[in-house]
Design an enzyme around this catalytic site. Structure first.
Site, PDB file in Angstrom:
ATOM      1  CG  ASP A  68      -0.360  -0.026   2.520  1.00 10.07           C
ATOM      2  OD1 ASP A  68       0.873  -0.168   2.602  1.00 10.07           O
ATOM      3  OD2 ASP A  68      -1.088   0.087   3.531  1.00 10.07           O
ATOM      4  CG  ASP A 107       0.455  -3.966   2.115  1.00  8.76           C
ATOM      5  OD1 ASP A 107       0.560  -4.812   3.024  1.00  8.76           O
ATOM      6  OD2 ASP A 107       1.337  -3.136   1.841  1.00  8.76           O
ATOM      7  CD  GLU A 139       0.791  -1.471   7.975  1.00  7.21           C
ATOM      8  OE1 GLU A 139       0.535  -0.681   8.912  1.00  7.21           O
ATOM      9  OE2 GLU A 139       1.225  -1.100   6.863  1.00  7.21           O
ATOM     10  CD  GLU A 206       8.121  -0.361   7.249  1.00  7.91           C
ATOM     11  OE1 GLU A 206       7.120  -1.031   6.914  1.00  7.91           O
ATOM     12  OE2 GLU A 206       8.374   0.780   6.801  1.00  7.91           O
TER      13      GLU A 206
HETATM   14  O1  KIV Z   1       3.570  -1.058   1.610  1.00  7.82           O
HETATM   15  C1  KIV Z   1       4.703  -1.527   1.499  1.00  7.82           C
HETATM   16  O2  KIV Z   1       5.406  -1.315   0.518  1.00  7.82           O
HETATM   17  C2  KIV Z   1       5.204  -2.341   2.597  1.00  7.82           C
HETATM   18  C3  KIV Z   1       6.653  -2.676   2.591  1.00  7.82           C
HETATM   19  C4  KIV Z   1       7.435  -1.489   2.956  1.00  7.82           C
HETATM   20  C5  KIV Z   1       6.958  -3.848   3.433  1.00  7.82           C
HETATM   21  O3  KIV Z   1       4.472  -2.677   3.479  1.00  7.82           O
END
Ligand code: KIV
Length: 290
Positions: A68, A107, A139, A206
């Site tokens: 995302d 995501d 997340e 992260e």
């Molecule tokens: O949205 C994204 O690109 C991510 C990565 C940074 C792991 O979640």
């Protein structure tokens, strides 16, 4: 050997014929790790948002993440919060069309899964149906464990994401590295354990201080994928536009493998100069009558 989808080579320059390969699977990624052992072959993940970029990255990656982060990278949004299901579906489908080897994970956008496991199932099943991706990423830590278990038990492979979780920027107050205090470090480790125990097949860590990522990697059963985390993680991920040097400012953990923005600007400048000087197009780029 089989390809995972039929590529039309006659109608579009966007569809070159790939070498026939089998797509990697979620169990193959999960199976890279035996708990307590370093993986023999670290997992390579990059973000991708378009079909053409997926085609270019796919042969070099094990996983492509339709992150995302596209909210900021593609749409110029201030954060990932406004990203919609429609955006994720459109870009997810493009990345699946442009790849034939990597596991594609998408995501789940903010607001599409946090309310309940049932809400998460509705959103995740839509993402998988409309895109052909193999997995979703969400997340959160302990609070999301029930949802991860609910999805995993119902045929939806889940990538977890702990530590600096950008969708929580308003709670965290920014994008600084996490885990500097003992309490915060302990919370991140608990979050990682909860998500792994709930059945995530891999876990993105992260923006955490390095020893936390190393400890989590040793402790949990599924592979970890680090971004601003630790070289000891079972794999690494970067945002593609960051590592290509598309932005002036990037986080400390980004390594720039190219410096594309000035090279694109130079090409645009050369083109503009030739158009203004009527030096483009030349006879080579125009059609002569028969
Ligand atoms: O949205 C994204 O690109 C991510 C990565 C940074 C792991 O979640």
């Amino acid at each position: 050997m089989s390809t995972t989808f039929t590529l039309d080579t006659s109608t579009s320059r966007a569809n070159p014929t790939p070498a026939p390969v089998k797509r990697l699977t979620v169990p193959a990624i999960r199976g890279r790790k035996t708990q307590g052992q370093p993986v023999a072959e670290p997992i390579v993940m990059l973000t991708a948002y378009t079909a053409r970029m997926a085609q270019i990255l796919d042969p070099h990656c094990d996983m492509l993440l339709v992150g995302d982060s596209l909210g900021q990278v593609i749409y110029g949004l201030p954060s990932t919060i406004p990203v919609s299901m429609e955006m994720m579906c459109a870009h997810g489908a493009a990345v699946v069309r442009g790849s034939w080897h990597s596991v594609v994970a998408i995501d789940m956008p903010f607001g599409s899964y946090e309310a309940s496991p049932e809400q998460a199932f509705r959103s995740a099943s839509r993402l998988l149906k409309e895109t052909g991706a193999a997995a979703v990423k969400l997340e959160g830590g302990e609070a999301m464990a029930e949802t991860v278990a609910f999805l995993s038990a119902r045929g939806i492979p889940v990538v977890g994401h702990v530590g600096l979780t950008p969708q929580a920027v308003n709670v965290l107050g920014g994008y600084a590295a996490r885990g500097r205090s003992e309490a915060e470090a302990e919370k991140i480790v608990r979050d990682a354990r909860a998500i792994a125990d709930a059945g995530a097949f891999t876990l993105v860590i992260e923006g955490v201080v390095e020893p936390i990522a190393a400890l989590i990697t040793q402790e949990i059963a599924c592979p970890t994928i680090g971004i601003g985390a630790s070289a000891q993680c079972d794999g690494q991920v970067l945002v593609i536009d960051d590592m290509l040097g598309m932005f002036e400012r990037t986080a400390r953990f980004v390594k720039r493998y190219d410096d594309l923005a000035p090279r694109i600007a130079a090409a645009a400048e050369a083109y503009a100069g030739e158009v203004r000087a009527r030096a483009f197009p030349t006879a080579a780029e125009t059609y002569a009558p028969k």
